[in-house]
Design a protein around this motif. Structure first.
Motif, PDB file in Angstrom:
ATOM      1  N   VAL A 121       0.387   8.018  -0.927  1.00  0.00           N
ATOM      2  CA  VAL A 121       0.804   8.661  -0.168  1.00  0.00           C
ATOM      3  C   VAL A 121      -1.277   8.489   0.127  1.00  0.00           C
ATOM      4  CG1 VAL A 121       0.349   9.816   1.967  1.00  0.00           C
ATOM      5  CG2 VAL A 121       2.036  10.844   0.415  1.00  0.00           C
ATOM      6  N   ASN A 122      -1.467   6.696   1.354  1.00  0.00           N
ATOM      7  CA  ASN A 122      -2.289   6.388   1.886  1.00  0.00           C
ATOM      8  C   ASN A 122      -2.375   6.045   3.183  1.00  0.00           C
ATOM      9  OD1 ASN A 122      -0.784   4.016   1.134  1.00  0.00           O
ATOM     10  ND2 ASN A 122      -3.236   2.386   0.763  1.00  0.00           N
ATOM     11  N   ASP A 123      -1.089   6.192   3.907  1.00  0.00           N
ATOM     12  CA  ASP A 123      -1.272   5.670   5.344  1.00  0.00           C
ATOM     13  C   ASP A 123      -1.045   7.161   5.359  1.00  0.00           C
ATOM     14  OD1 ASP A 123      -2.038   3.802   7.248  1.00  0.00           O
ATOM     15  OD2 ASP A 123      -0.834   2.571   6.756  1.00  0.00           O
ATOM     16  N   ARG A 124      -0.545   7.318   7.252  1.00  0.00           N
ATOM     17  CA  ARG A 124       0.177   7.462   8.210  1.00  0.00           C
ATOM     18  C   ARG A 124       1.146   7.176   8.514  1.00  0.00           C
ATOM     19  NH1 ARG A 124      -0.473  11.670   5.606  1.00  0.00           N
ATOM     20  NH2 ARG A 124      -2.932  12.583   6.284  1.00  0.00           N
ATOM     21  N   GLY A 125       1.695   7.715   9.027  1.00  0.00           N
ATOM     22  CA  GLY A 125       3.442   7.283   9.321  1.00  0.00           C
ATOM     23  C   GLY A 125       4.860   7.661   8.560  1.00  0.00           C
ATOM     24  N   PRO A 126       6.072   7.331   8.968  1.00  0.00           N
ATOM     25  CA  PRO A 126       6.211   6.379   9.891  1.00  0.00           C
ATOM     26  C   PRO A 126       5.981   6.888  11.411  1.00  0.00           C
ATOM     27  CG  PRO A 126       7.955   7.357   8.743  1.00  0.00           C
ATOM     28  CD  PRO A 126       7.457   7.982   8.312  1.00  0.00           C
ATOM     29  N   PRO A 128       0.277  -4.873  -0.677  1.00  0.00           N
ATOM     30  CA  PRO A 128       1.580  -4.692  -0.099  1.00  0.00           C
ATOM     31  C   PRO A 128       2.492  -4.669  -2.025  1.00  0.00           C
ATOM     32  CG  PRO A 128       1.064  -6.876   1.143  1.00  0.00           C
ATOM     33  CD  PRO A 128       0.018  -6.415   0.534  1.00  0.00           C
ATOM     34  N   THR A 129       1.301  -5.759  -2.636  1.00  0.00           N
ATOM     35  CA  THR A 129       1.621  -5.692  -4.367  1.00  0.00           C
ATOM     36  C   THR A 129       0.942  -3.559  -4.757  1.00  0.00           C
ATOM     37  OG1 THR A 129      -1.209  -6.063  -5.013  1.00  0.00           O
ATOM     38  CG2 THR A 129       1.331  -7.571  -4.129  1.00  0.00           C
ATOM     39  N   ASN A 130       0.872  -2.733  -4.222  1.00  0.00           N
ATOM     40  CA  ASN A 130       0.206  -0.927  -4.883  1.00  0.00           C
ATOM     41  C   ASN A 130       1.803  -0.559  -4.624  1.00  0.00           C
ATOM     42  OD1 ASN A 130      -2.314  -2.490  -6.376  1.00  0.00           O
ATOM     43  ND2 ASN A 130      -3.298  -1.501  -3.961  1.00  0.00           N
ATOM     44  N   LEU A 131       1.868  -0.053  -5.397  1.00  0.00           N
ATOM     45  CA  LEU A 131       2.841   1.273  -5.007  1.00  0.00           C
ATOM     46  C   LEU A 131       2.095   2.736  -4.160  1.00  0.00           C
ATOM     47  CD1 LEU A 131       4.371   1.396  -7.928  1.00  0.00           C
ATOM     48  CD2 LEU A 131       5.726   0.179  -6.609  1.00  0.00           C
ATOM     49  N   THR A 132       2.720   2.307  -2.963  1.00  0.00           N
ATOM     50  CA  THR A 132       1.871   3.333  -2.003  1.00  0.00           C
ATOM     51  C   THR A 132       2.792   3.468  -0.675  1.00  0.00           C
ATOM     52  OG1 THR A 132       1.147   1.962  -0.348  1.00  0.00           O
ATOM     53  CG2 THR A 132      -0.253   2.579  -2.360  1.00  0.00           C
ATOM     54  N   ALA A 133       2.317   4.602   0.031  1.00  0.00           N
ATOM     55  CA  ALA A 133       2.941   4.707   1.074  1.00  0.00           C
ATOM     56  C   ALA A 133       2.710   5.829   2.107  1.00  0.00           C
ATOM     57  CB  ALA A 133       4.394   6.052   0.590  1.00  0.00           C
ATOM     58  N   GLY A 173      -1.253  15.036   2.424  1.00  0.00           N
ATOM     59  CA  GLY A 173      -2.689  14.587   2.367  1.00  0.00           C
ATOM     60  C   GLY A 173      -2.690  13.110   1.578  1.00  0.00           C
ATOM     61  N   PHE A 174      -3.833  12.536   1.815  1.00  0.00           N
ATOM     62  CA  PHE A 174      -3.977  11.098   1.159  1.00  0.00           C
ATOM     63  C   PHE A 174      -4.307  11.384  -0.598  1.00  0.00           C
ATOM     64  CE2 PHE A 174      -5.893  10.039   5.382  1.00  0.00           C
ATOM     65  CZ  PHE A 174      -4.631   9.158   6.065  1.00  0.00           C
ATOM     66  N   GLY A 175      -3.300  10.318  -1.138  1.00  0.00           N
ATOM     67  CA  GLY A 175      -3.809  10.646  -2.614  1.00  0.00           C
ATOM     68  C   GLY A 175      -2.496  11.679  -3.070  1.00  0.00           C
ATOM     69  N   THR A 176      -1.588  11.318  -2.360  1.00  0.00           N
ATOM     70  CA  THR A 176      -0.413  12.606  -3.006  1.00  0.00           C
ATOM     71  C   THR A 176       0.534  11.860  -3.870  1.00  0.00           C
ATOM     72  OG1 THR A 176      -0.979  13.979  -1.194  1.00  0.00           O
ATOM     73  CG2 THR A 176       1.409  14.633  -2.214  1.00  0.00           C
ATOM     74  N   ARG A 177       1.012  12.326  -4.726  1.00  0.00           N
ATOM     75  CA  ARG A 177       1.459  10.884  -5.371  1.00  0.00           C
ATOM     76  C   ARG A 177       3.537  11.704  -5.061  1.00  0.00           C
ATOM     77  NH1 ARG A 177       0.643   8.622  -9.163  1.00  0.00           N
ATOM     78  NH2 ARG A 177       2.094   8.896 -11.002  1.00  0.00           N
ATOM     79  N   ASN A 204      -1.273  -6.611   6.494  1.00  0.00           N
ATOM     80  CA  ASN A 204      -2.914  -6.285   5.487  1.00  0.00           C
ATOM     81  C   ASN A 204      -3.312  -5.862   7.043  1.00  0.00           C
ATOM     82  OD1 ASN A 204      -4.565  -7.639   3.580  1.00  0.00           O
ATOM     83  ND2 ASN A 204      -5.259  -9.853   4.218  1.00  0.00           N
ATOM     84  N   SER A 205      -3.967  -4.701   6.758  1.00  0.00           N
ATOM     85  CA  SER A 205      -4.563  -4.075   7.369  1.00  0.00           C
ATOM     86  C   SER A 205      -5.517  -2.740   6.898  1.00  0.00           C
ATOM     87  CB  SER A 205      -3.975  -3.448   9.030  1.00  0.00           C
ATOM     88  OG  SER A 205      -3.204  -2.917   8.731  1.00  0.00           O
ATOM     89  N   LYS A 206      -6.282  -2.076   7.830  1.00  0.00           N
ATOM     90  CA  LYS A 206      -7.085  -1.405   6.840  1.00  0.00           C
ATOM     91  C   LYS A 206      -5.734   0.180   7.195  1.00  0.00           C
ATOM     92  CE  LYS A 206     -11.636  -1.264   7.018  1.00  0.00           C
ATOM     93  NZ  LYS A 206     -12.967  -0.250   7.189  1.00  0.00           N
TER      94      LYS A 206
END
Length: 120
Positions: free
Chosen positions: A82-87, A51-56, A62-66, A40-42
């Motif tokens: 895609v909305n984050d960096r990692g793993p 965690p309930t959104n379908l994100t990766a 790029g952010f927003g890439t599906r 539960n962080s930025k």
């Protein structure tokens, strides 16, 4: 033909763009281990992790890439954004939100072999 600074710069710029496009195309599809997380962080994109959104999280897309992510063990797929960096664990290609992981049946195991591809 005499090369000027301008034509040399243009040639270098075109070569760089070609290399970047090639690297992006390579990152646009792949297979490997994925894990899931439910913090539960930025995120790196600035939005709050939900965690309930379908994100990766992906290292370079790029952010927003599906992405269409498919669990190789059971064939289940999910579309994520895609909305984050990692793993940040060696050998992993994606970190999925808990909801995305549930959709492809990998929550109990924690990780899964997946393949992913960019979708429009």
């Amino acid at each position: 033909m005499r090369l000027t600074k301008r034509t040399s710069f243009a040639a270098i710029a075109m070569a760089s763009i070609s290399l970047l496009a090639s690297a992006h195309a390579h990152a646009a599809t792949g297979c490997g281990h994925a894990s899931w997380y439910a913090l539960n962080s930025k995120t790196a994109s600035g939005e709050r992790m939900n965690p309930t959104n379908l994100t990766a999280a992906h290292k370079s897309l790029g952010f927003g890439t599906r992405l269409k992510v498919t669990n190789k063990r059971n064939g289940k797929s999910v579309i994520v954004r895609v909305n984050d960096r990692g793993p940040f664990i060696k050998g992993r290609v994606l970190d999925l939100s808990k909801a995305a992981a549930q959709n492809i049946g990998m929550v109990a195991a924690g990780t899964a072999q997946v393949c992913y591809e960019v979708v429009g």
